[in-house]
Design a protein around this motif. Structure first.
Motif, mmCIF file in Angstrom:
data_model
loop_
_atom_site.group_PDB
_atom_site.id
_atom_site.type_symbol
_atom_site.label_atom_id
_atom_site.label_comp_id
_atom_site.label_asym_id
_atom_site.label_seq_id
_atom_site.Cartn_x
_atom_site.Cartn_y
_atom_site.Cartn_z
ATOM 1 N N ALA A 129 0.845 -1.196 0.000
ATOM 2 C CA ALA A 129 0.000 0.000 0.000
ATOM 3 C C ALA A 129 0.877 1.241 0.000
ATOM 4 O O ALA A 129 1.874 1.313 0.730
ATOM 5 C CB ALA A 129 -0.918 0.000 1.217
ATOM 6 N N PHE A 130 0.522 2.224 -0.833
ATOM 7 C CA PHE A 130 1.252 3.485 -0.899
ATOM 8 C C PHE A 130 0.573 4.531 -0.021
ATOM 9 O O PHE A 130 -0.637 4.490 0.199
ATOM 10 C CB PHE A 130 1.309 4.005 -2.341
ATOM 11 N N GLY A 131 1.367 5.470 0.458
ATOM 12 C CA GLY A 131 0.832 6.558 1.265
ATOM 13 C C GLY A 131 1.827 7.700 1.315
ATOM 14 O O GLY A 131 2.835 7.701 0.603
ATOM 15 N N VAL A 132 1.545 8.678 2.176
ATOM 16 C CA VAL A 132 2.409 9.842 2.331
ATOM 17 C C VAL A 132 2.619 10.092 3.820
ATOM 18 O O VAL A 132 1.666 10.028 4.607
ATOM 19 C CB VAL A 132 1.778 11.100 1.690
ATOM 20 N N ASN A 133 3.865 10.377 4.222
ATOM 21 C CA ASN A 133 4.105 10.666 5.636
ATOM 22 C C ASN A 133 3.978 12.165 5.900
ATOM 23 O O ASN A 133 3.705 12.959 4.992
ATOM 24 C CB ASN A 133 5.468 10.121 6.089
#
Length: 291
Positions: A129-133
């Protein structure tokens, strides 16, 4: 600048060099993207895996202890660092901060949003899963089960020519420990591949306009200077670099070859005003000179 401030600055620079990090002024984070580009870069597609990812965190349930982790892709201990790099030709490499190295092939299934990792003739499917911090950097989470996962943060974007990436498998043959003693030609070739790896570190840092040049996952005998190339003292040779050879004797033979070339080899002067490019050119001359 006062003498006290100069001393403090010297200590800080020394500490950064000890950890393999040399900062460059006026540069940016090579992995940070603009808002629109970032939105597209976290869509579930295979091209968004390309680049290098560094371990961010391991969840509380350790798959190694529960036996639920894939055989070929074990979750590292919480105090261990890890760098994974994915390339456009479907290959990947994995390097731990202790020098442990592995490589294989990968593919991405956009329907199930999972990654297939193949290494040592075994294939494992892992949910991705991709995301942003909070710092605006891309995150990649590998989920082994509901309670077992690891999160990685993008360490560097893909290089334009992926075969020149420092962590591409062809530039890391020196990490593959031989099963028997090597002759002088083989030791020299292993040394040259290690030098090539360092050339790629510098070229990638320059192309990406990185804020710093890091050798945290590439500990060895080469030292970068502004401008110049040096060699670490014998007593400071990292054990992980020695372990990439069949024996300590073979490692010291490689060290001697490099040290002798620095002392007695023919060296051209490079002064472009960009120390990263200059060091890359110097190392290229050394690599080509070690025939």
């Amino acid at each position: 600048m006062t003498p006290v401030k100069l001393i403090i600055l010297f200590i800080i620079i020394t500490m950064m060099q000890h950890h393999g990090i040399i900062y460059r002024t006026g540069k940016r984070n090579s992995a940070r993207l603009g808002r629109e580009a970032l939105k597209d870069a976290i869509q579930p597609r295979s091209s968004n895996l390309n680049g290098s990812w560094r371990l961010k965190e391991v969840n509380d349930s350790d798959p190694i202890m529960t036996g639920q982790a894939p055989v070929e892709f074990e979750t590292p201990p919480k105090n261990q660092d890890l760098l994974m790099s994915f390339f456009q030709d479907g290959t990947f490499t994995q390097i731990k901060d202790n020098g442990e190295y592995s490589f294989g092939k990968w593919s991405y299934d956009s329907l199930t949003e999972s990654v297939f990792l193949t290494s040592n003739k075994k294939t494992e499917e892992i949910q991705a899963a991709f995301g942003v911090n909070v710092n605006g950097l891309r995150m990649l989470t590998f989920e082994f089960s509901q309670d077992n996962s690891i999160s990685l943060v993008e360490n560097a974007r893909k290089t334009e020519k992926f075969k020149e990436d420092p962590f591409y498998s062809e530039n890391n043959k020196w990490r593959l420990k031989p099963t028997q003693h090597e002759n002088e030609r083989q030791v020299r070739d292993r040394l040259k591949n290690y030098i090539l790896h360092n050339i790629c570190i510098l070229k990638a840092a320059n192309a990406r306009e990185q804020a710093y040049v890091s050798k945290e996952f590439s500990q060895g005998i080469i030292k970068f200077y502004n401008v110049g190339i040096g060699v670490v003292e014998r007593k400071q040779i990292p054990q992980s670099w020695i372990d990439s050879f069949y024996s300590r004797e073979d490692a010291m033979e490689a060290y001697g070859i490099f040290e002798d070339y620095l002392r007695y080899g023919d060296h051209k002067k490079h002064a472009t005003g960009n120390w990263v490019r200059d060091d890359s050119n110097i190392l290229t001359d050394i690599h080509n000179g070690l025939k």
